[in-house]
Design a protein around this motif. Sequence first.
Motif, PDB file in Angstrom:
ATOM      1  N   ASP A 175      28.217  88.219 -37.438  1.00  0.00           N
ATOM      2  CA  ASP A 175      28.858  88.063 -36.496  1.00  0.00           C
ATOM      3  C   ASP A 175      29.011  86.323 -36.363  1.00  0.00           C
ATOM      4  OD1 ASP A 175      31.982  87.758 -35.610  1.00  0.00           O
ATOM      5  OD2 ASP A 175      30.817  88.731 -33.203  1.00  0.00           O
ATOM      6  N   VAL A 176      29.172  85.415 -37.036  1.00  0.00           N
ATOM      7  CA  VAL A 176      29.688  84.286 -37.031  1.00  0.00           C
ATOM      8  C   VAL A 176      30.901  83.888 -38.176  1.00  0.00           C
ATOM      9  CG1 VAL A 176      27.298  83.540 -36.568  1.00  0.00           C
ATOM     10  CG2 VAL A 176      28.021  83.697 -39.303  1.00  0.00           C
ATOM     11  N   PRO A 177      31.270  82.623 -37.536  1.00  0.00           N
ATOM     12  CA  PRO A 177      32.813  82.021 -38.136  1.00  0.00           C
ATOM     13  C   PRO A 177      32.578  81.612 -39.551  1.00  0.00           C
ATOM     14  CG  PRO A 177      31.834  79.921 -37.154  1.00  0.00           C
ATOM     15  CD  PRO A 177      31.117  81.632 -36.792  1.00  0.00           C
ATOM     16  N   ARG A 192      31.609  88.774 -47.609  1.00  0.00           N
ATOM     17  CA  ARG A 192      31.089  87.590 -47.281  1.00  0.00           C
ATOM     18  C   ARG A 192      30.065  86.907 -48.153  1.00  0.00           C
ATOM     19  NH1 ARG A 192      28.617  86.088 -42.086  1.00  0.00           N
ATOM     20  NH2 ARG A 192      30.422  86.184 -41.491  1.00  0.00           N
ATOM     21  N   VAL A 193      30.033  85.276 -48.487  1.00  0.00           N
ATOM     22  CA  VAL A 193      28.966  84.658 -49.544  1.00  0.00           C
ATOM     23  C   VAL A 193      28.465  83.962 -48.627  1.00  0.00           C
ATOM     24  CG1 VAL A 193      30.011  82.816 -51.011  1.00  0.00           C
ATOM     25  CG2 VAL A 193      31.280  84.569 -50.500  1.00  0.00           C
ATOM     26  N   VAL A 194      27.016  84.245 -49.004  1.00  0.00           N
ATOM     27  CA  VAL A 194      26.110  83.172 -48.138  1.00  0.00           C
ATOM     28  C   VAL A 194      25.941  81.800 -49.473  1.00  0.00           C
ATOM     29  CG1 VAL A 194      23.893  82.861 -47.040  1.00  0.00           C
ATOM     30  CG2 VAL A 194      25.165  85.035 -46.679  1.00  0.00           C
ATOM     31  N   ILE A 243      37.960  85.812 -46.870  1.00  0.00           N
ATOM     32  CA  ILE A 243      36.300  86.348 -47.071  1.00  0.00           C
ATOM     33  C   ILE A 243      35.730  84.698 -47.066  1.00  0.00           C
ATOM     34  CG2 ILE A 243      34.489  85.715 -48.848  1.00  0.00           C
ATOM     35  CD1 ILE A 243      36.853  87.278 -51.443  1.00  0.00           C
ATOM     36  N   THR A 244      34.561  84.850 -46.148  1.00  0.00           N
ATOM     37  CA  THR A 244      33.900  83.624 -45.144  1.00  0.00           C
ATOM     38  C   THR A 244      32.047  83.724 -46.448  1.00  0.00           C
ATOM     39  OG1 THR A 244      32.892  85.521 -44.036  1.00  0.00           O
ATOM     40  CG2 THR A 244      34.579  84.512 -43.106  1.00  0.00           C
ATOM     41  N   LEU A 245      32.538  81.924 -45.116  1.00  0.00           N
ATOM     42  CA  LEU A 245      31.267  81.479 -46.162  1.00  0.00           C
ATOM     43  C   LEU A 245      30.430  80.755 -44.879  1.00  0.00           C
ATOM     44  CD1 LEU A 245      29.829  79.528 -48.452  1.00  0.00           C
ATOM     45  CD2 LEU A 245      31.217  77.489 -47.995  1.00  0.00           C
ATOM     46  N   VAL A 246      29.136  81.439 -45.387  1.00  0.00           N
ATOM     47  CA  VAL A 246      27.723  81.268 -44.122  1.00  0.00           C
ATOM     48  C   VAL A 246      26.803  80.610 -44.663  1.00  0.00           C
ATOM     49  CG1 VAL A 246      26.330  81.520 -42.888  1.00  0.00           C
ATOM     50  CG2 VAL A 246      28.660  83.328 -42.642  1.00  0.00           C
ATOM     51  N   VAL A 247      26.406  79.641 -44.272  1.00  0.00           N
ATOM     52  CA  VAL A 247      25.321  78.830 -45.421  1.00  0.00           C
ATOM     53  C   VAL A 247      24.209  78.664 -43.911  1.00  0.00           C
ATOM     54  CG1 VAL A 247      24.807  76.263 -45.968  1.00  0.00           C
ATOM     55  CG2 VAL A 247      26.936  76.439 -46.152  1.00  0.00           C
ATOM     56  N   GLU A 295      23.802  77.990 -40.598  1.00  0.00           N
ATOM     57  CA  GLU A 295      22.308  78.373 -39.733  1.00  0.00           C
ATOM     58  C   GLU A 295      21.225  78.125 -40.233  1.00  0.00           C
ATOM     59  OE1 GLU A 295      20.631  81.505 -37.115  1.00  0.00           O
ATOM     60  OE2 GLU A 295      22.932  81.330 -37.503  1.00  0.00           O
ATOM     61  N   TYR A 296      20.704  77.180 -39.105  1.00  0.00           N
ATOM     62  CA  TYR A 296      19.661  76.645 -39.235  1.00  0.00           C
ATOM     63  C   TYR A 296      18.358  77.482 -38.941  1.00  0.00           C
ATOM     64  CZ  TYR A 296      22.740  72.341 -39.330  1.00  0.00           C
ATOM     65  OH  TYR A 296      23.896  71.826 -39.428  1.00  0.00           O
TER      66      TYR A 296
END
Length: 251
Positions: free
Chosen positions: A230-232, A129-131, A176-180, A237-238
Amino acid sequence: MGLLDGKAAIVTGSSRGIGAEVAKYLAAEGAGVVVNYRQKAPRANKVVTGIENDGGRAVAVGADLTSPEGPAALVAAATENFGGLDVLVLNASGGMETGVEEDYALKLNRDAQVNMLNAALDVMPAGSRVVFVTSHQAHFINSVPTMPEYEPVARSKRAGEDALRELLPQLEEKGITLVVVSGDMIEGTVTATLLDRANPGAIEARRVEAGRLYSVQEFGAEVARMATADVPSGHTEYVGGADYLGAGQVS
Protein backbone atom coordinates in the motif's frame (compact mmCIF):
# COMPACT_ATOMS: atom_id res chain seq x y z
CA MET A 1 -6.19 -17.03 0.31
CA GLY A 2 -3.19 -15.39 -1.34
CA LEU A 3 -2.91 -11.66 -1.97
CA LEU A 4 -2.83 -12.33 -5.72
CA ASP A 5 -5.39 -15.12 -6.09
CA GLY A 6 -6.89 -14.98 -9.57
CA LYS A 7 -4.35 -12.42 -10.76
CA ALA A 8 -1.74 -12.67 -13.51
CA ALA A 9 1.85 -11.45 -13.50
CA ILE A 10 4.77 -11.08 -15.85
CA VAL A 11 8.30 -11.06 -14.44
CA THR A 12 10.89 -10.15 -17.04
CA GLY A 13 14.29 -11.78 -16.81
CA SER A 14 13.03 -14.47 -14.47
CA SER A 15 14.79 -17.67 -15.49
CA ARG A 16 17.31 -17.19 -12.66
CA GLY A 17 18.44 -14.89 -9.87
CA ILE A 18 16.22 -12.14 -8.52
CA GLY A 19 13.57 -12.55 -11.22
CA ALA A 20 13.17 -16.26 -10.51
CA GLU A 21 12.74 -15.56 -6.80
CA VAL A 22 10.15 -12.87 -7.51
CA ALA A 23 8.23 -15.25 -9.76
CA LYS A 24 8.18 -17.88 -6.99
CA TYR A 25 6.95 -15.41 -4.38
CA LEU A 26 4.19 -14.05 -6.64
CA ALA A 27 3.05 -17.56 -7.52
CA ALA A 28 2.97 -18.43 -3.81
CA GLU A 29 0.52 -15.54 -3.35
CA GLY A 30 -1.75 -17.04 -6.00
CA ALA A 31 -0.72 -15.28 -9.20
CA GLY A 32 -0.34 -17.05 -12.50
CA VAL A 33 3.17 -16.05 -13.55
CA VAL A 34 4.79 -15.66 -16.96
CA VAL A 35 8.44 -16.60 -16.46
CA ASN A 36 10.46 -14.79 -19.11
CA TYR A 37 13.78 -15.93 -20.54
CA ARG A 38 15.84 -14.78 -23.51
CA GLN A 39 17.86 -17.90 -24.39
CA LYS A 40 18.01 -20.38 -21.50
CA ALA A 41 14.76 -22.34 -21.79
CA PRO A 42 15.85 -25.19 -19.46
CA ARG A 43 16.48 -22.74 -16.63
CA ALA A 44 13.09 -21.09 -17.09
CA ASN A 45 11.36 -24.46 -17.29
CA LYS A 46 13.03 -25.44 -14.02
CA VAL A 47 11.59 -22.34 -12.36
CA VAL A 48 8.13 -23.19 -13.71
CA THR A 49 8.41 -26.79 -12.52
CA GLY A 50 9.37 -25.60 -9.04
CA ILE A 51 6.36 -23.28 -8.92
CA GLU A 52 4.00 -26.00 -10.13
CA ASN A 53 5.41 -28.51 -7.64
CA ASP A 54 4.53 -26.02 -4.91
CA GLY A 55 0.96 -25.80 -6.18
CA GLY A 56 1.36 -22.61 -8.21
CA ARG A 57 0.71 -21.65 -11.82
CA ALA A 58 3.38 -20.54 -14.26
CA VAL A 59 4.46 -20.71 -17.87
CA ALA A 60 7.89 -20.13 -19.42
CA VAL A 61 8.01 -17.80 -22.42
CA GLY A 62 11.08 -16.99 -24.49
CA ALA A 63 11.14 -13.35 -25.55
CA ASP A 64 13.91 -10.87 -26.29
CA LEU A 65 12.63 -7.58 -24.87
CA THR A 66 14.84 -5.57 -27.22
CA SER A 67 12.98 -6.98 -30.23
CA PRO A 68 9.69 -5.46 -31.46
CA GLU A 69 7.78 -8.69 -30.88
CA GLY A 70 9.22 -9.60 -27.47
CA PRO A 71 6.96 -7.54 -25.17
CA ALA A 72 3.84 -8.46 -27.15
CA ALA A 73 4.65 -12.17 -26.78
CA LEU A 74 4.77 -11.88 -23.00
CA VAL A 75 1.48 -9.98 -22.83
CA ALA A 76 -0.17 -12.55 -25.10
CA ALA A 77 1.09 -15.36 -22.87
CA ALA A 78 -0.36 -13.72 -19.77
CA THR A 79 -3.78 -13.19 -21.31
CA GLU A 80 -3.95 -16.58 -22.99
CA ASN A 81 -2.76 -18.60 -19.99
CA PHE A 82 -4.07 -16.59 -17.06
CA GLY A 83 -6.83 -14.38 -18.43
CA GLY A 84 -5.20 -10.96 -18.19
CA LEU A 85 -2.36 -9.03 -16.59
CA ASP A 86 -2.38 -7.37 -13.19
CA VAL A 87 1.28 -7.20 -12.14
CA LEU A 88 4.26 -6.35 -14.32
CA VAL A 89 7.70 -6.69 -12.75
CA LEU A 90 10.38 -5.05 -14.90
CA ASN A 91 13.40 -6.96 -13.68
CA ALA A 92 15.38 -7.71 -16.85
CA SER A 93 18.57 -5.71 -17.19
CA GLY A 94 22.07 -6.06 -18.59
CA GLY A 95 24.90 -4.38 -20.42
CA MET A 96 28.04 -5.87 -18.89
CA GLU A 97 27.93 -9.01 -21.01
CA THR A 98 30.66 -9.55 -23.58
CA GLY A 99 29.86 -9.59 -27.28
CA VAL A 100 26.81 -7.31 -27.16
CA GLU A 101 26.34 -4.28 -29.38
CA GLU A 102 27.62 -0.94 -28.12
CA ASP A 103 24.21 0.53 -27.31
CA TYR A 104 22.75 -2.69 -25.90
CA ALA A 105 22.56 -1.36 -22.33
CA LEU A 106 20.34 1.55 -23.38
CA LYS A 107 18.24 -0.68 -25.62
CA LEU A 108 17.53 -3.07 -22.78
CA ASN A 109 17.60 -0.89 -19.67
CA ARG A 110 15.67 2.06 -21.11
CA ASP A 111 13.95 1.38 -24.42
CA ALA A 112 12.84 -2.18 -23.70
CA GLN A 113 11.42 -1.19 -20.30
CA VAL A 114 9.23 1.47 -21.89
CA ASN A 115 8.20 -0.82 -24.74
CA MET A 116 7.28 -3.58 -22.30
CA LEU A 117 5.16 -1.24 -20.21
CA ASN A 118 3.42 0.23 -23.26
CA ALA A 119 2.56 -3.26 -24.50
CA ALA A 120 1.19 -4.19 -21.07
CA LEU A 121 -0.95 -1.06 -20.74
CA ASP A 122 -3.27 -2.34 -23.44
CA VAL A 123 -4.53 -5.11 -21.15
CA MET A 124 -3.80 -4.01 -17.56
CA PRO A 125 -6.96 -2.94 -15.70
CA ALA A 126 -7.28 -0.20 -13.10
CA GLY A 127 -5.70 -1.27 -9.85
CA SER A 128 -2.77 -2.98 -11.55
CA ARG A 129 0.80 -2.50 -10.35
CA VAL A 130 4.10 -2.06 -12.24
CA VAL A 131 7.35 -2.68 -10.33
CA PHE A 132 10.67 -1.51 -11.76
CA VAL A 133 13.76 -3.13 -10.27
CA THR A 134 16.96 -1.09 -10.12
CA SER A 135 20.09 -0.63 -8.03
CA HIS A 136 21.31 2.14 -5.76
CA GLN A 137 24.34 2.36 -8.06
CA ALA A 138 21.95 3.32 -10.88
CA HIS A 139 19.25 5.18 -8.95
CA PHE A 140 21.76 7.50 -7.29
CA ILE A 141 24.21 7.76 -10.20
CA ASN A 142 23.63 11.50 -10.64
CA SER A 143 24.76 12.22 -7.09
CA VAL A 144 26.84 9.23 -5.93
CA PRO A 145 29.70 7.94 -8.13
CA THR A 146 29.89 4.22 -8.88
CA MET A 147 32.62 1.94 -10.18
CA PRO A 148 33.83 2.97 -13.65
CA GLU A 149 33.14 -0.53 -14.96
CA TYR A 150 29.47 -0.19 -14.04
CA GLU A 151 28.82 3.46 -14.83
CA PRO A 152 27.51 3.00 -18.42
CA VAL A 153 25.03 0.37 -17.20
CA ALA A 154 24.07 2.49 -14.19
CA ARG A 155 23.35 5.50 -16.38
CA SER A 156 21.26 3.40 -18.79
CA LYS A 157 19.21 2.01 -15.90
CA ARG A 158 18.69 5.50 -14.48
CA ALA A 159 17.57 6.57 -17.96
CA GLY A 160 15.10 3.70 -17.90
CA GLU A 161 13.73 4.74 -14.54
CA ASP A 162 13.39 8.35 -15.69
CA ALA A 163 11.58 7.26 -18.88
CA LEU A 164 9.14 5.16 -16.87
CA ARG A 165 8.48 8.01 -14.45
CA GLU A 166 7.61 10.23 -17.40
CA LEU A 167 4.69 7.85 -17.99
CA LEU A 168 3.24 8.38 -14.50
CA PRO A 169 0.49 10.77 -15.71
CA GLN A 170 -0.59 8.23 -18.33
CA LEU A 171 -0.58 5.47 -15.72
CA GLU A 172 -2.61 7.59 -13.33
CA GLU A 173 -5.28 8.09 -15.99
CA LYS A 174 -5.62 4.32 -16.23
CA GLY A 175 -5.56 3.76 -12.47
CA ILE A 176 -2.25 1.86 -12.65
CA THR A 177 0.54 2.45 -10.13
CA LEU A 178 4.31 2.35 -10.62
CA VAL A 179 6.72 1.48 -7.81
CA VAL A 180 10.52 1.48 -8.05
CA VAL A 181 12.58 -0.92 -5.93
CA SER A 182 16.19 0.16 -5.55
CA GLY A 183 18.65 -2.21 -3.92
CA ASP A 184 22.30 -2.19 -2.97
CA MET A 185 24.58 -4.79 -4.58
CA ILE A 186 23.02 -8.21 -4.17
CA GLU A 187 25.08 -11.26 -3.26
CA GLY A 188 25.18 -13.89 -5.99
CA THR A 189 23.74 -11.97 -8.92
CA VAL A 190 25.26 -12.04 -12.39
CA THR A 191 25.98 -8.30 -12.20
CA ALA A 192 27.85 -8.67 -8.92
CA THR A 193 29.88 -11.55 -10.35
CA LEU A 194 30.80 -9.58 -13.48
CA LEU A 195 31.70 -6.50 -11.44
CA ASP A 196 33.92 -8.53 -9.15
CA ARG A 197 35.60 -10.08 -12.17
CA ALA A 198 36.25 -6.67 -13.71
CA ASN A 199 37.25 -5.10 -10.38
CA PRO A 200 38.50 -7.86 -8.05
CA GLY A 201 37.50 -7.26 -4.45
CA ALA A 202 34.70 -4.84 -5.33
CA ILE A 203 31.94 -6.90 -3.75
CA GLU A 204 33.88 -7.52 -0.54
CA ALA A 205 34.68 -3.80 -0.32
CA ARG A 206 31.02 -2.92 -0.74
CA ARG A 207 30.03 -5.54 1.83
CA VAL A 208 32.37 -4.00 4.37
CA GLU A 209 31.20 -0.47 3.56
CA ALA A 210 27.49 -1.34 3.75
CA GLY A 211 27.72 -3.68 6.74
CA ARG A 212 25.96 -6.46 4.84
CA LEU A 213 24.51 -7.17 1.43
CA TYR A 214 21.11 -8.75 0.76
CA SER A 215 20.90 -12.22 -0.76
CA VAL A 216 19.03 -12.91 -3.98
CA GLN A 217 16.22 -14.53 -1.99
CA GLU A 218 15.94 -11.62 0.45
CA PHE A 219 15.87 -9.00 -2.26
CA GLY A 220 13.43 -11.03 -4.35
CA ALA A 221 11.06 -11.09 -1.38
CA GLU A 222 11.22 -7.29 -1.11
CA VAL A 223 10.50 -6.85 -4.82
CA ALA A 224 7.55 -9.25 -4.64
CA ARG A 225 6.19 -7.46 -1.59
CA MET A 226 5.98 -4.24 -3.58
CA ALA A 227 3.57 -5.90 -6.01
CA THR A 228 0.82 -5.49 -3.41
CA ALA A 229 2.21 -2.94 -0.94
CA ASP A 230 0.00 0.00 0.00
CA VAL A 231 2.26 2.76 -1.34
CA PRO A 232 1.54 5.66 -3.72
CA SER A 233 2.41 5.59 -7.39
CA GLY A 234 5.94 6.81 -7.98
CA HIS A 235 7.13 5.48 -4.61
CA THR A 236 10.75 4.27 -4.35
CA GLU A 237 11.42 1.40 -1.96
CA TYR A 238 15.02 1.32 -0.78
CA VAL A 239 16.57 -2.02 0.18
CA GLY A 240 19.91 -1.93 1.99
CA GLY A 241 22.71 0.59 1.50
CA ALA A 242 21.71 3.12 4.14
CA ASP A 243 24.81 5.17 3.31
CA TYR A 244 23.34 5.97 -0.10
CA LEU A 245 20.23 7.47 1.46
CA GLY A 246 22.28 10.02 3.36
CA ALA A 247 24.53 10.96 0.48
CA GLY A 248 22.22 10.96 -2.54
CA GLN A 249 18.89 12.14 -3.78
CA VAL A 250 15.81 10.34 -2.55
CA SER A 251 13.55 10.33 -5.59
